[in-house]
Design a protein around this motif. Structure first.
Motif, PDB file in Angstrom:
ATOM      1  N   LYS A   1       0.829  -1.215   0.000  1.00  0.00           N
ATOM      2  CA  LYS A   1       0.000   0.000   0.000  1.00  0.00           C
ATOM      3  C   LYS A   1       0.858   1.259   0.000  1.00  0.00           C
ATOM      4  CE  LYS A   1      -1.826   1.608   3.797  1.00  0.00           C
ATOM      5  NZ  LYS A   1      -1.581   3.065   3.790  1.00  0.00           N
ATOM      6  N   ARG A   2       0.469   2.209  -0.851  1.00  0.00           N
ATOM      7  CA  ARG A   2       1.161   3.496  -0.852  1.00  0.00           C
ATOM      8  C   ARG A   2       0.728   4.302   0.371  1.00  0.00           C
ATOM      9  NH1 ARG A   2       0.690   7.145  -5.890  1.00  0.00           N
ATOM     10  NH2 ARG A   2      -1.530   6.630  -5.729  1.00  0.00           N
ATOM     11  N   ALA A   3       1.681   4.915   1.039  1.00  0.00           N
ATOM     12  CA  ALA A   3       1.344   5.781   2.167  1.00  0.00           C
ATOM     13  C   ALA A   3       0.629   7.024   1.655  1.00  0.00           C
ATOM     14  CB  ALA A   3       2.605   6.166   2.934  1.00  0.00           C
ATOM     15  N   THR A   4      -0.339   7.490   2.436  1.00  0.00           N
ATOM     16  CA  THR A   4      -1.109   8.681   2.065  1.00  0.00           C
ATOM     17  C   THR A   4      -0.706   9.836   2.958  1.00  0.00           C
ATOM     18  OG1 THR A   4      -2.986   7.346   1.339  1.00  0.00           O
ATOM     19  CG2 THR A   4      -3.414   9.662   1.837  1.00  0.00           C
ATOM     20  N   ILE A   5      -0.343  10.950   2.332  1.00  0.00           N
ATOM     21  CA  ILE A   5       0.124  12.136   3.051  1.00  0.00           C
ATOM     22  C   ILE A   5      -0.927  13.228   2.936  1.00  0.00           C
ATOM     23  CG2 ILE A   5       2.024  13.751   3.372  1.00  0.00           C
ATOM     24  CD1 ILE A   5       2.862  10.807   3.525  1.00  0.00           C
ATOM     25  N   LEU A   6      -1.343  13.769   4.066  1.00  0.00           N
ATOM     26  CA  LEU A   6      -2.235  14.925   4.089  1.00  0.00           C
ATOM     27  C   LEU A   6      -1.406  16.200   4.050  1.00  0.00           C
ATOM     28  CD1 LEU A   6      -4.953  16.412   4.529  1.00  0.00           C
ATOM     29  CD2 LEU A   6      -4.584  16.102   6.996  1.00  0.00           C
ATOM     30  N   ILE A   7      -1.716  17.090   3.116  1.00  0.00           N
ATOM     31  CA  ILE A   7      -1.053  18.398   3.021  1.00  0.00           C
ATOM     32  C   ILE A   7      -2.106  19.456   3.299  1.00  0.00           C
ATOM     33  CG2 ILE A   7       0.277  19.977   1.567  1.00  0.00           C
ATOM     34  CD1 ILE A   7       0.931  17.463  -0.198  1.00  0.00           C
ATOM     35  N   ALA A   8      -1.973  20.165   4.399  1.00  0.00           N
ATOM     36  CA  ALA A   8      -2.942  21.196   4.772  1.00  0.00           C
ATOM     37  C   ALA A   8      -2.254  22.551   4.737  1.00  0.00           C
ATOM     38  CB  ALA A   8      -3.517  20.918   6.160  1.00  0.00           C
ATOM     39  N   ASP A   9      -2.541  23.335   3.711  1.00  0.00           N
ATOM     40  CA  ASP A   9      -1.900  24.643   3.534  1.00  0.00           C
ATOM     41  C   ASP A   9      -2.804  25.486   2.641  1.00  0.00           C
ATOM     42  OD1 ASP A   9      -0.162  26.854   2.815  1.00  0.00           O
ATOM     43  OD2 ASP A   9       1.522  25.592   3.454  1.00  0.00           O
ATOM     44  N   ASP A  10      -3.090  26.716   3.061  1.00  0.00           N
ATOM     45  CA  ASP A  10      -3.970  27.566   2.253  1.00  0.00           C
ATOM     46  C   ASP A  10      -3.236  28.242   1.104  1.00  0.00           C
ATOM     47  OD1 ASP A  10      -2.568  29.072   4.156  1.00  0.00           O
ATOM     48  OD2 ASP A  10      -4.049  30.683   4.115  1.00  0.00           O
ATOM     49  N   GLU A  11      -1.924  28.067   1.002  1.00  0.00           N
ATOM     50  CA  GLU A  11      -1.171  28.564  -0.144  1.00  0.00           C
ATOM     51  C   GLU A  11      -1.096  27.436  -1.173  1.00  0.00           C
ATOM     52  OE1 GLU A  11       2.269  31.240   0.646  1.00  0.00           O
ATOM     53  OE2 GLU A  11       2.050  30.518   2.705  1.00  0.00           O
ATOM     54  N   SER A  12      -1.934  27.513  -2.199  1.00  0.00           N
ATOM     55  CA  SER A  12      -2.069  26.403  -3.140  1.00  0.00           C
ATOM     56  C   SER A  12      -0.768  26.095  -3.874  1.00  0.00           C
ATOM     57  CB  SER A  12      -3.179  26.700  -4.146  1.00  0.00           C
ATOM     58  OG  SER A  12      -2.901  27.894  -4.870  1.00  0.00           O
ATOM     59  N   GLU A  13       0.032  27.138  -4.164  1.00  0.00           N
ATOM     60  CA  GLU A  13       1.288  26.901  -4.877  1.00  0.00           C
ATOM     61  C   GLU A  13       2.222  26.022  -4.052  1.00  0.00           C
ATOM     62  OE1 GLU A  13       0.045  29.842  -4.176  1.00  0.00           O
ATOM     63  OE2 GLU A  13      -0.427  30.867  -6.056  1.00  0.00           O
ATOM     64  N   ILE A  14       2.281  26.298  -2.741  1.00  0.00           N
ATOM     65  CA  ILE A  14       3.144  25.508  -1.860  1.00  0.00           C
ATOM     66  C   ILE A  14       2.615  24.085  -1.743  1.00  0.00           C
ATOM     67  CG2 ILE A  14       3.899  25.237   0.540  1.00  0.00           C
ATOM     68  CD1 ILE A  14       4.186  28.244   0.704  1.00  0.00           C
ATOM     69  N   ALA A  15       1.314  23.953  -1.530  1.00  0.00           N
ATOM     70  CA  ALA A  15       0.718  22.623  -1.398  1.00  0.00           C
ATOM     71  C   ALA A  15       0.945  21.787  -2.652  1.00  0.00           C
ATOM     72  CB  ALA A  15      -0.766  22.747  -1.094  1.00  0.00           C
ATOM     73  N   ASP A  16       0.761  22.400  -3.816  1.00  0.00           N
ATOM     74  CA  ASP A  16       0.958  21.672  -5.072  1.00  0.00           C
ATOM     75  C   ASP A  16       2.417  21.264  -5.264  1.00  0.00           C
ATOM     76  OD1 ASP A  16      -1.711  21.948  -5.675  1.00  0.00           O
ATOM     77  OD2 ASP A  16      -1.435  23.692  -6.988  1.00  0.00           O
ATOM     78  N   LEU A  17       3.346  22.151  -4.880  1.00  0.00           N
ATOM     79  CA  LEU A  17       4.776  21.834  -4.995  1.00  0.00           C
ATOM     80  C   LEU A  17       5.131  20.638  -4.118  1.00  0.00           C
ATOM     81  CD1 LEU A  17       7.640  22.602  -5.984  1.00  0.00           C
ATOM     82  CD2 LEU A  17       7.814  24.085  -3.966  1.00  0.00           C
TER      83      LEU A  17
ATOM     84  N   GLU B   1       7.986  10.508  -5.258  1.00  0.00           N
ATOM     85  CA  GLU B   1       8.574   9.543  -4.326  1.00  0.00           C
ATOM     86  C   GLU B   1       7.685   8.310  -4.167  1.00  0.00           C
ATOM     87  OE1 GLU B   1      11.906   8.806  -1.640  1.00  0.00           O
ATOM     88  OE2 GLU B   1      11.521  10.238  -3.256  1.00  0.00           O
ATOM     89  N   GLY B   2       6.482   8.353  -4.743  1.00  0.00           N
ATOM     90  CA  GLY B   2       5.597   7.202  -4.689  1.00  0.00           C
ATOM     91  C   GLY B   2       4.458   7.317  -3.700  1.00  0.00           C
ATOM     92  N   TYR B   3       4.318   8.479  -3.059  1.00  0.00           N
ATOM     93  CA  TYR B   3       3.252   8.658  -2.084  1.00  0.00           C
ATOM     94  C   TYR B   3       1.964   9.121  -2.753  1.00  0.00           C
ATOM     95  CZ  TYR B   3       6.992   8.490   1.409  1.00  0.00           C
ATOM     96  OH  TYR B   3       8.048   8.103   2.187  1.00  0.00           O
ATOM     97  N   ARG B   4       0.846   8.845  -2.105  1.00  0.00           N
ATOM     98  CA  ARG B   4      -0.441   9.422  -2.482  1.00  0.00           C
ATOM     99  C   ARG B   4      -0.645  10.659  -1.623  1.00  0.00           C
ATOM    100  NH1 ARG B   4      -5.570   8.717  -0.046  1.00  0.00           N
ATOM    101  NH2 ARG B   4      -7.284   9.317  -1.419  1.00  0.00           N
ATOM    102  N   THR B   5      -1.187  11.728  -2.185  1.00  0.00           N
ATOM    103  CA  THR B   5      -1.370  12.964  -1.423  1.00  0.00           C
ATOM    104  C   THR B   5      -2.823  13.410  -1.434  1.00  0.00           C
ATOM    105  OG1 THR B   5      -0.868  14.393  -3.327  1.00  0.00           O
ATOM    106  CG2 THR B   5       0.985  13.734  -1.925  1.00  0.00           C
TER     107      THR B   5
END
Length: 229
Positions: free
Chosen positions: A2-18, A26-30
């Motif tokens: 199973k691929r690990a799932t990473i939660l990204i919580a940031d209101d700056e969409s450019e940073i979150a997308d980067l 790296e193979g993670y699900r976001t």
């Protein structure tokens, strides 16, 4: 696997997308959300393996999100913030974060820290050949399998790092640990001025344990700390 799932919580969409781009390479699900309330909903409805939280978010800030996550979950949490002072970092770690990176940041370093936190989380979750021992001393019971602490029959709510420090000391009652040694064993990282972080965690532990004339965690001046149960 199973691929690990990473939660990204940031209101700056450019940073979150980067961040998502580098983690997915790296193979993670976001999963990306833009505010703290959405972060809580995601943790409640999806299987999240690690959370990356901005501190200054709409609706709920990263500190409050961490407090709510820690009520039911032990997933690694990495703070990502423009706040750079030592006090901000220590506050984040004491609240329950496992790591803290400041903006601007190197995306590859963030990926490396995610890898390190997930490796450590996986190793802690693997069943051991023999169960770790429950520590009992006076009215204190520290159970590593359930990660629970009882003091005279009453539950003591600790953050994951507070529990790890207490169990480390309590399972070696006659050994003095330096702040450097505690940091290396509990955080699993090289010591880089983490003495203040350890000191603050010890202080909050003592407060939660209600210590008075007989401190459960004793300071050995000039050396470190020992369990005094």
């Amino acid at each position: 696997m199973k691929r690990a799932t990473i939660l990204i919580a940031d209101d700056e969409s450019e940073i979150a997308d980067l961040i998502a781009i580098h983690l997915e390479k790296e193979g993670y699900r976001t999963v990306i959300v833009a505010d703290g309330a959405a972060a809580i909903r995601t943790v409640q409805t999806q299987e999240i393996d690690l959370a990356i939280l901005d501190i200054m978010m709409p609706k709920l800030d990263g500190h409050e999100v961490t407090r709510q996550i820690r009520e039911k979950h032990v997933m690694p949490i990495i703070f990502l913030s423009a706040k750079t002072s030592d006090l901000d970092k220590i506050t984040g770690l004491v609240i329950g974060a496992d790591d803290y990176m400041t903006k601007p940041f190197n995306p590859m370093e963030l990926v490396a820290r995610v890898n390190a936190q997930l490796r450590r989380s996986l190793s802690l979750s693997q069943p051991a050949h023999t169960s770790a021992s429950v520590v009992e001393a006076g009215g204190l019971v520290v159970d590593p399998d359930n990660r629970s602490v009882l003091l005279y029959g009453h539950d003591v709510e600790l953050t994951p790092k507070e529990f790890d420090i207490l169990y480390l000391l309590a399972s070696h009652p006659n050994k003095v640990f330096s702040a450097e040694n505690i940091f290396q064993q509990v955080w699993g990282e090289s010591y880089y001025g983490g003495g203040n972080t350890v000191m603050v965690h010890i202080r909050t532990l003592r407060k939660k344990l209600g210590e008075t004339h007989h401190p459960i965690i004793k300071t050995v001046w000039g050396v470190g700390y020992k369990f005094n149960g």
